[in-house]
Design a protein around this motif. Structure first.
Motif, PDB file in Angstrom:
ATOM      1  N   GLU A  15       0.902  -1.157  -0.026  1.00 57.07           N
ATOM      2  CA  GLU A  15       0.108  -0.169   0.118  1.00 57.07           C
ATOM      3  C   GLU A  15       0.951   1.277   0.114  1.00 57.07           C
ATOM      4  O   GLU A  15       0.533   2.254  -0.662  1.00 57.07           O
ATOM      5  N   ALA A  20      -4.047  -3.007  -8.342  1.00 61.26           N
ATOM      6  CA  ALA A  20      -4.861  -2.277  -7.398  1.00 61.26           C
ATOM      7  C   ALA A  20      -5.459  -1.126  -8.419  1.00 61.26           C
ATOM      8  O   ALA A  20      -4.778  -0.539  -9.514  1.00 61.26           O
ATOM      9  N   LEU A  56      -6.799   2.500  -8.762  1.00 58.77           N
ATOM     10  CA  LEU A  56      -6.641   3.946  -7.842  1.00 58.77           C
ATOM     11  C   LEU A  56      -7.880   4.737  -8.236  1.00 58.77           C
ATOM     12  O   LEU A  56      -7.974   4.767  -9.553  1.00 58.77           O
ATOM     13  N   ILE A 101      -6.933   3.796  -2.967  1.00 59.92           N
ATOM     14  CA  ILE A 101      -7.200   2.802  -3.603  1.00 59.92           C
ATOM     15  C   ILE A 101      -8.603   2.347  -3.138  1.00 59.92           C
ATOM     16  O   ILE A 101      -9.454   2.269  -2.122  1.00 59.92           O
TER      17      ILE A 101
END
Lengths: 294, 294
Positions: free
Chosen positions: B122, B150, B152, B157
């Motif tokens: 992260e 991931a 965004l 996120i």
């Protein structure tokens, strides 16, 4: 007496030798002396010992005995192949001892050639058809370490595909991130069915990590992880096959426990599983090959 | 001086401690003392030793140090999450020592809940956005043992998925049927691209057996097997993600060699790979967290 012979299903880890008299098995030897623990030079003595026990009969062998890790490498027979093609491809060690060839499939479509092989399973598959245990046109499934899916048309195998579903299961159970979650018993039930549906998404690497994440987040009881994971792998295998095969009915040749899991997955994904006695299919197939050599 | 702190990326097998002064890394310690070889009680002394070397500065740590195999388990922060959520979730060991929390994702759609977790990634992901290395709305990919994808939105996120692609690769390379074929070097080229296209069929267990069958049938040179297999696994991962994500551009945070392979697979499947400096992204992210704690 011409009807008596010894049939040997000689695989990588085990072998099963049967005295077949008049189409019936009168005696069976099951032993752990598979191809993985034998050298090529060991086979004559191994075979003599079995003849000492079962009688001095002609012998037909199938399986990994005919591979480059077995007695000797018997050339694969190309598809389409029925029992007569296996008879033509028999590799005679001497006048009364032969090895049944395996099958190969090569598809030259667009792009690079694709291929597949089997060795041993062909006797069961074609035997099931010859004995009327499955229709002459059917989709057959042999679950296991290397799960075979074969399409029969007119009693001959016209295509097949192998998925190493059982091997992935064995690897994941012993090695890596998920090993300590997957040691439990596998049974058909809600967790297995949930795994089957997840597997049908065909996103195995992500679904497998989800097993770990679900444990960390408390989304699934850990005792259900093995059933879910088994469902996932079997579901992915079944979904890929049902997508390309037109048959709703899948004839399953397997031991009862694994056969039931595949049957449950097939039904959960819209197909219909039909159990077939795989040992009887082998006997039917090898006996028919024997008759055709007469 | 308030601008100086020690940032530690403390993973399962390795750790990297950086002295950050005025937003720049002035000194780095790379060591193999990851969470897998440490007990919880070891951490205070480990940290003291690092402070002896890098100076007696405040410390921010991220990664498996904050898990139940690390110093202590820091609760996951739920999505959507930006850098302020990570700051709110910091676990303070003392007034000048904190662990950055990981993230969790839980989707309660139809059927059973699905979830995912990350711990360490992260900081890189959100740091890349905070530093303008990727757009605020973007699809990011961190290849590795457990590959993270991931999404965004607005610099936060909003969803992610983990695929254990690298772990499958490692298992298959060492154990089982394919191990002796997969020991070679992997490089982008015709075999890798062929594997990517095969992987996009999303039939992993069958495609993997095809590697063995192709060797037995002489359909592919054995020195190409490792590149093909790597392409297969990466292609299956990429294809599953491109199917569900609307972005054509994928921002890849990885070491250059693995990043190039993912980039090649993404482009072969119709996307566009954009390389991002993952170490710079980590420094940007942890520095922004540090600034937000001030």
């Amino acid at each position: 007496v011409s009807g008596s012979f010894i049939a040997i299903d000689w695989g990588t880890t085990n072998r099963r030798a049967m005295l077949v008299e008049g189409g019936e098995v009168s005696r069976t030897l099951r032993e752990g002396r598979g191809a993985s623990v034998l050298k090529a030079a060991d086979y004559p003595a191994e075979l003599s010992a079995m003849r000492d026990t079962l009688g001095d009969h002609p012998v037909l062998m199938a399986g990994m005995v005919g591979s480059n890790i077995g007695w000797r490498a018997v050339p694969y027979v190309p598809l389409p192949a029925g029992l007569p093609a296996l008879v033509d491809g028999l590799d005679w060690i001497d006048a009364r001892t032969a090895i049944v060839p395996g099958l190969m499939f090569r598809a030259d479509g667009e792009g690079p050639a694709r291929g597949d092989v089997m060795r041993g399973e062909e006797v069961q598959l074609l035997g099931a058809a010859a004995a009327g245990m499955v229709p002459a046109d059917a989709l057959l499934c042999q679950p296991g370490t290397h799960c075979k899916w074969a399409r029969l048309e007119g009693g001959a195998i016209t295509r097949f595909v192998t998925a190493l579903t059982g091997e992935l299961w064995a690897l994941l159970r012993v090695h890596g991130l998920l090993a300590r979650q997957l040691g439990g018993e596998v049974s058909d039930g809600p967790a297995f069915r949930e795994g089957v549906r997840e597997g049908a998404r065909r996103d195995l690497a992500a679904s497998l990590f989800g097993i770990r994440a679900s444990a960390l987040l408390g989304l699934r009881a850990d005792e259900d992880a093995a059933s879910f994971a088994s469902g996932l792998l079997i579901g992915a295998d079944v979904a890929a096959r049902l997508e390309t095969e037109p048959d709703a009915a899948v004839h399953i040749l397997a031991d009862p426990a694994l056969g039931r899991l595949y049957g449950a997955a097939i039904e959960a994904l819209g197909g219909m599983g039909v159990a077939v006695d795989s040992e009887a299919a082998f006997v039917a197939g090898i006996t028919r090959i024997w008759e055709l050599t007469a």
